[in-house]
Design a protein around this motif. Structure first.
Motif, PDB file in Angstrom:
ATOM      1  N   LEU A 301       2.556  -3.489   6.499  1.00 33.12           N
ATOM      2  CA  LEU A 301       2.997  -3.893   5.164  1.00 33.12           C
ATOM      3  C   LEU A 301       3.738  -5.216   5.107  1.00 33.12           C
ATOM      4  CD1 LEU A 301       4.236  -0.443   3.795  1.00 33.12           C
ATOM      5  CD2 LEU A 301       1.975  -1.486   3.580  1.00 33.12           C
ATOM      6  N   GLY A 302       4.151  -5.744   6.267  1.00 29.83           N
ATOM      7  CA  GLY A 302       4.873  -7.014   6.268  1.00 29.83           C
ATOM      8  C   GLY A 302       6.106  -6.971   5.384  1.00 29.83           C
ATOM      9  N   ASN A 303       6.279  -8.003   4.565  1.00 27.26           N
ATOM     10  CA  ASN A 303       7.465  -8.112   3.717  1.00 27.26           C
ATOM     11  C   ASN A 303       7.512  -7.082   2.596  1.00 27.26           C
ATOM     12  OD1 ASN A 303       8.577 -10.280   5.124  1.00 27.26           O
ATOM     13  ND2 ASN A 303       7.434 -11.787   3.939  1.00 27.26           N
ATOM     14  N   ASP A 304       6.397  -6.393   2.350  1.00 27.12           N
ATOM     15  CA  ASP A 304       6.374  -5.373   1.291  1.00 27.12           C
ATOM     16  C   ASP A 304       6.948  -4.036   1.747  1.00 27.12           C
ATOM     17  OD1 ASP A 304       5.220  -7.168  -0.437  1.00 27.12           O
ATOM     18  OD2 ASP A 304       3.171  -6.427  -0.150  1.00 27.12           O
ATOM     19  N   ALA A 305       7.124  -3.851   3.049  1.00 29.94           N
ATOM     20  CA  ALA A 305       7.565  -2.553   3.564  1.00 29.94           C
ATOM     21  C   ALA A 305       8.915  -2.142   2.992  1.00 29.94           C
ATOM     22  CB  ALA A 305       7.633  -2.590   5.095  1.00 29.94           C
ATOM     23  N   GLY A 306       9.858  -3.094   2.925  1.00 30.82           N
ATOM     24  CA  GLY A 306      11.184  -2.776   2.418  1.00 30.82           C
ATOM     25  C   GLY A 306      11.168  -2.386   0.950  1.00 30.82           C
ATOM     26  N   ILE A 307      10.416  -3.131   0.147  1.00 27.93           N
ATOM     27  CA  ILE A 307      10.329  -2.828  -1.285  1.00 27.93           C
ATOM     28  C   ILE A 307       9.692  -1.459  -1.510  1.00 27.93           C
ATOM     29  CG2 ILE A 307       9.190  -3.486  -3.454  1.00 27.93           C
ATOM     30  CD1 ILE A 307       9.512  -6.392  -2.633  1.00 27.93           C
ATOM     31  N   LYS A 308       8.584  -1.198  -0.827  1.00 27.60           N
ATOM     32  CA  LYS A 308       7.881   0.069  -0.984  1.00 27.60           C
ATOM     33  C   LYS A 308       8.743   1.246  -0.517  1.00 27.60           C
ATOM     34  CE  LYS A 308       3.001  -1.333  -0.791  1.00 27.60           C
ATOM     35  NZ  LYS A 308       2.300  -0.318  -1.565  1.00 27.60           N
ATOM     36  N   GLY A 309       9.372   1.090   0.646  1.00 23.48           N
ATOM     37  CA  GLY A 309      10.202   2.167   1.168  1.00 23.48           C
ATOM     38  C   GLY A 309      11.414   2.421   0.298  1.00 23.48           C
ATOM     39  N   ALA A 310      12.044   1.358  -0.183  1.00 20.82           N
ATOM     40  CA  ALA A 310      13.223   1.525  -1.034  1.00 20.82           C
ATOM     41  C   ALA A 310      12.873   2.278  -2.309  1.00 20.82           C
ATOM     42  CB  ALA A 310      13.814   0.144  -1.374  1.00 20.82           C
ATOM     43  N   SER A 311      11.768   1.905  -2.923  1.00 22.01           N
ATOM     44  CA  SER A 311      11.386   2.577  -4.181  1.00 22.01           C
ATOM     45  C   SER A 311      11.150   4.068  -3.966  1.00 22.01           C
ATOM     46  CB  SER A 311      10.132   1.939  -4.773  1.00 22.01           C
ATOM     47  OG  SER A 311       8.975   2.245  -4.008  1.00 22.01           O
ATOM     48  N   ALA A 312      10.657   4.426  -2.776  1.00 20.35           N
ATOM     49  CA  ALA A 312      10.339   5.826  -2.475  1.00 20.35           C
ATOM     50  C   ALA A 312      11.583   6.694  -2.358  1.00 20.35           C
ATOM     51  CB  ALA A 312       9.522   5.918  -1.183  1.00 20.35           C
ATOM     52  N   LEU A 313      12.757   6.084  -2.214  1.00 18.69           N
ATOM     53  CA  LEU A 313      14.002   6.849  -2.128  1.00 18.69           C
ATOM     54  C   LEU A 313      14.278   7.619  -3.403  1.00 18.69           C
ATOM     55  CD1 LEU A 313      16.334   4.190  -0.438  1.00 18.69           C
ATOM     56  CD2 LEU A 313      15.368   6.235   0.652  1.00 18.69           C
ATOM     57  N   THR A 314      13.707   7.162  -4.515  1.00 14.94           N
ATOM     58  CA  THR A 314      13.995   7.818  -5.800  1.00 14.94           C
ATOM     59  C   THR A 314      12.787   8.490  -6.424  1.00 14.94           C
ATOM     60  OG1 THR A 314      13.603   5.745  -7.004  1.00 14.94           O
ATOM     61  CG2 THR A 314      15.855   6.203  -6.306  1.00 14.94           C
ATOM     62  N   ILE A 315      11.633   8.374  -5.783  1.00 12.71           N
ATOM     63  CA  ILE A 315      10.428   8.992  -6.347  1.00 12.71           C
ATOM     64  C   ILE A 315      10.462  10.511  -6.125  1.00 12.71           C
ATOM     65  CG2 ILE A 315       7.900   9.188  -6.114  1.00 12.71           C
ATOM     66  CD1 ILE A 315       7.811   6.229  -5.527  1.00 12.71           C
TER      67      ILE A 315
END
Length: 315
Positions: A301-315
């Protein structure tokens, strides 16, 4: 349709994205963190950026059901940051509470490498595996442990700090103040430190020519590039780094016994020239049963990994 915001806070830049419930990034951007201006300034700036992204996407704020944040530091109960690495902010700040007051949106957070691990596990290289360890090989070494659907954060948020495993008694000094840490040997900083030491003695190599004899120009990437070109000096450095990387991963395998190890960060981009040596040396440090079916992959995921993982904390 519900939407979520993912925020990856770094020392210099903060990456922010708006995602749908499937984890797709609909729009993202990067802003200066400006932590020197204070925690409230930074959080208000992040929320303002999220609002701008929502406006561009023509999404009403009421449709945003959660904000997830990755933060450099140990996080307790996905709300309180024990301390901030390289930020001039106080200890034990309830970032979740502050952001919820600013935005009115449920906010949860975790360590920045933990959210990278979550992103890679749910949407990237670790998809389909229930037991994974993600190792971020950058300036330092961070880790994220994902077991049976949950991140292992520990009692005080320091779970996954694998970069500070001790590989040498009274070894090289680490930025944490202790000696012999994993990251002092196998991070980009470790690669550069060892290379500089050797270049003081041996200048008859293509790496020295690559940097025009200016040691200030040295980057870890150049070492791996020259190794791929067959430079013996650089290949010896890769062998040195792979030994410690295998040792560190071996220790992790013996404790966690994951199905997959995901390598991310700049050092991981060295690719097969490093990975092949690590796999070759791994049986010297890990129990045979932990290696038999093990997968080792580069993060997807490169630089998108942090954004994707962070969003999943609240899904």
């Amino acid at each position: 349709m519900n939407y979520f915001a993912g925020v990856d806070i770094g020392g210099t830049n903060t990456k922010i994205g708006v995602l749908n419930s499937e984890g797709d990034i609909l729009k993202s951007t990067s802003i200066k963190t400006e932590s020197i201006m204070g925690v409230d300034y930074t959080l208000n700036k992040i929320w303002g950026t999220i609002q701008n992204l929502l406006e561009e996407l023509e999404i009403d704020e009421i449709m945003v059901k959660g904000i997830g944040m990755g933060i450099p530091g140990p996080v307790i109960d996905r709300k309180i940051v024990g301390f901030f690495a390289n930020f001039p902010w106080d200890k034990n700040i309830n970032i979740s509470e502050k952001m919820e007051k600013i935005s009115g949106v449920k906010t949860r957070l975790d360590n920045d490498v933990n959210v990278i691990a979550l992103g890679e596990t749910l949407y990237g290289a670790g998809k389909g595996f229930s037991k994974s360890v993600t190792i971020a090989l950058g300036t330092g070494i961070g880790g994220g442990i994902f077991i049976d659907g949950k991140l292992v954060s520990g009692a005080t948020g320091a779970g996954g700090e694998i970069g500070h495993m001790k590989l040498e008694k009274e070894g090289k000094l680490c930025g944490c103040g202790q000696k012999g840490c994993f990251e002092t040997y196998a991070s980009a900083t470790g690669v550069i430190r060892e290379t500089l030491s050797r270049l003081q003695i041996n200048k008859n190599n293509s790496l020295y020519k690559r940097i025009d004899g200016d040691l200030n120009k040295l980057e870890a990437k150049y070492v791996f590039d020259e190794a791929k070109n067959g430079d013996k000096f650089s290949l010896d450095i890769v062998d040195y780094v792979s030994e410690y990387l295998a040792m560190g991963i071996g220790n992790i395998l013996n404790v966690i016994n994951p199905e997959i190890v995901i390598l991310s960060g700049g050092v991981a981009l060295a690719g097969d020239i490093l990975l092949d040596k690590v796999k070759e040396k791994l049986p010297n440090y890990a129990l045979e049963i932990t290696v038999e079916k093990l997968k080792i992959r580069i993060g997807e995921l490169g630089n998108d990994a942090g954004i994707k993982g962070a969003s999943a904390l609240t899904i």
